[in-house]
Design a protein around this motif. Sequence first.
Motif, PDB file in Angstrom:
ATOM      1  N   ASP A 170      36.026  38.765  41.477  1.00  0.00           N
ATOM      2  CA  ASP A 170      35.690  39.890  40.595  1.00  0.00           C
ATOM      3  C   ASP A 170      36.653  40.000  39.427  1.00  0.00           C
ATOM      4  OD1 ASP A 170      33.570  40.621  42.144  1.00  0.00           O
ATOM      5  OD2 ASP A 170      34.655  42.200  43.218  1.00  0.00           O
ATOM      6  N   ASN A 171      37.627  39.103  39.369  1.00  0.00           N
ATOM      7  CA  ASN A 171      38.665  39.183  38.345  1.00  0.00           C
ATOM      8  C   ASN A 171      38.504  38.079  37.318  1.00  0.00           C
ATOM      9  OD1 ASN A 171      40.088  41.276  39.808  1.00  0.00           O
ATOM     10  ND2 ASN A 171      40.687  39.659  41.245  1.00  0.00           N
ATOM     11  N   VAL A 213      46.001  37.978  35.980  1.00  0.00           N
ATOM     12  CA  VAL A 213      44.726  38.259  36.622  1.00  0.00           C
ATOM     13  C   VAL A 213      44.364  39.704  36.298  1.00  0.00           C
ATOM     14  CG1 VAL A 213      43.513  38.453  38.816  1.00  0.00           C
ATOM     15  CG2 VAL A 213      45.114  36.576  38.445  1.00  0.00           C
ATOM     16  N   LYS A 224      41.180  42.697  36.475  1.00  0.00           N
ATOM     17  CA  LYS A 224      39.871  43.069  37.024  1.00  0.00           C
ATOM     18  C   LYS A 224      38.990  43.505  35.858  1.00  0.00           C
ATOM     19  CE  LYS A 224      37.703  45.629  40.798  1.00  0.00           C
ATOM     20  NZ  LYS A 224      37.144  44.394  41.377  1.00  0.00           N
ATOM     21  N   SER A 265      35.607  41.856  32.926  1.00  0.00           N
ATOM     22  CA  SER A 265      34.752  40.763  32.476  1.00  0.00           C
ATOM     23  C   SER A 265      34.927  40.629  30.964  1.00  0.00           C
ATOM     24  CB  SER A 265      33.292  41.029  32.843  1.00  0.00           C
ATOM     25  OG  SER A 265      32.870  42.246  32.266  1.00  0.00           O
ATOM     26  N   GLY A 284      36.770  46.492  32.017  1.00  0.00           N
ATOM     27  CA  GLY A 284      36.914  46.591  33.466  1.00  0.00           C
ATOM     28  C   GLY A 284      35.657  47.096  34.135  1.00  0.00           C
TER      29      GLY A 284
END
Lengths: 61, 61
Positions: free
Chosen positions: A29-30, A42, A44, A46, A61
């Motif tokens: 998801d990261n 890293v 969280k 897209s 996020g």
Amino acid sequence: MCEANAYLIEGDDKNLIMEAVDTIEPDGDNLLICNIFGEQKVVKASIHSLSLVDHKIYLKG
Amino acid sequence: MCEANAYLIEGDDKNLIMEAVDTIEPDGDNLLICNIFGEQKVVKASIHSLSLVDHKIYLKG
């Protein structure tokens, strides 16, 4: 060089999270973000949008 | 220049859909992709990953 700066969109703010980004890859998801200096983060989020001539990557996020 | 080429990931293939991309913006479920020549395309995809030093943007439907 053709790297860009990555900004995280948070409400009305766009906060710089890494300069001189080379690669961004999904990691569950990261996102795994790497720059030309070998630094990694890293986040969280897209990838929301790009403006490459302005050297800007926007993440959300 | 710092534009990149956009490829659409389709199965094991990565198909070039636009060269010299400047901006990519979300447009509903689609992406609006614009290049430095003023050409535009709408693609039903999201931004999967980036490799900017290699001038590559990967999109996934």
